[in-house]
Design a protein around this motif. Structure first.
Motif, short mmCIF file in Angstrom:
data_model
loop_
_atom_site.label_atom_id
_atom_site.label_comp_id
_atom_site.label_asym_id
_atom_site.label_seq_id
_atom_site.Cartn_x
_atom_site.Cartn_y
_atom_site.Cartn_z
N GLN A 88 -14.49 2.22 17.86
CA GLN A 88 -14.35 3.21 16.83
C GLN A 88 -16.06 3.82 16.89
O GLN A 88 -16.01 4.85 16.77
CB GLN A 88 -14.12 2.50 15.25
N ALA A 107 -6.01 0.49 10.82
CA ALA A 107 -6.98 0.53 12.27
C ALA A 107 -6.57 0.25 13.55
O ALA A 107 -5.58 -0.59 13.54
CB ALA A 107 -8.32 -0.62 12.00
N TRP A 139 0.99 -1.19 -0.22
CA TRP A 139 0.05 0.02 -0.15
C TRP A 139 0.97 1.36 -0.01
O TRP A 139 0.84 2.18 -0.69
CB TRP A 139 -0.94 -0.05 1.23
N ALA A 191 -9.65 -5.03 5.93
CA ALA A 191 -10.44 -3.79 5.32
C ALA A 191 -9.73 -2.45 5.44
O ALA A 191 -9.52 -1.61 4.59
CB ALA A 191 -11.92 -3.77 5.61
N ARG A 192 -9.16 -2.24 6.75
CA ARG A 192 -8.33 -1.17 7.00
C ARG A 192 -7.12 -1.50 8.02
O ARG A 192 -7.17 -1.47 9.16
CB ARG A 192 -9.73 -0.42 8.07
N LEU A 250 -1.62 9.40 5.06
CA LEU A 250 -1.92 8.02 5.14
C LEU A 250 -0.31 7.23 5.16
O LEU A 250 -0.52 6.20 6.20
CB LEU A 250 -2.59 7.64 3.98
N ARG A 276 -11.60 -6.68 9.89
CA ARG A 276 -11.49 -5.23 10.13
C ARG A 276 -10.06 -4.75 9.63
O ARG A 276 -10.06 -3.84 8.77
CB ARG A 276 -11.80 -4.74 11.44
#
Length: 139
Positions: free
Chosen positions: A126, A119, A34, A115-116, A82, A112
């Motif tokens: 959250q 996190a 990423w 997906a993120r 990010l 989770r």
């Protein structure tokens, strides 16, 4: 480690240790990929902005170009932020705290995290955070 680890084959059951070696390797690879994608896009943007710096004789063309440039730079700024979150997640992986909720200390959950991957809070924590934020914002 060039081989991909399929997260769908990993499950949290009674016998699995949360954040096993394979799970940590998967998330490290995902986070690094990423980050590399973001850095590649940033280099492409810089190249594009350098090419676009030509003078536009038409005022409307110049305004349009400046608007596009501002939007692109804002997006790059978000990407820069990010990257710092990705770096923090990689640091947590090194420290052994990755995948655990900063608020409760409980495991965040593989779905989770998949997906993120950056996190830091479980879904419940959250949601509590967002509810508190909404209450203060509405006052």
């Amino acid at each position: 480690m060039s081989e991909k680890i399929d997260l769908s084959n990993l499950a949290l059951d009674e016998d699995d240790e949360f954040m096993s070696v394979n799970q940590r390797a998967y998330f490290r690879a995902k986070l690094n990929a990423w980050k590399n994608d973001i850095l590649r896009e940033a280099r492409e943007t810089l190249g594009h902005l350098a090419e676009e710096s030509a003078n536009h004789p038409d005022l409307a063309d110049r305004a349009s170009s400046e608007t596009d440039r501002a939007i692109e730079l804002r997006a790059r700024d978000r990407q820069r932020k990010l990257i710092s979150k990705i770096d923090a997640a990689l640091q947590r992986l090194d420290e052994g705290t990755y995948g655990y909720c900063e608020e409760t200390g409980e495991p965040i959950g593989l779905k989770r995290l998949d997906a993120r991957p950056i996190a830091t809070l479980s879904i419940e924590a959250q949601e509590r955070h967002e509810r508190r934020e909404k209450v203060y914002r509405d006052e």
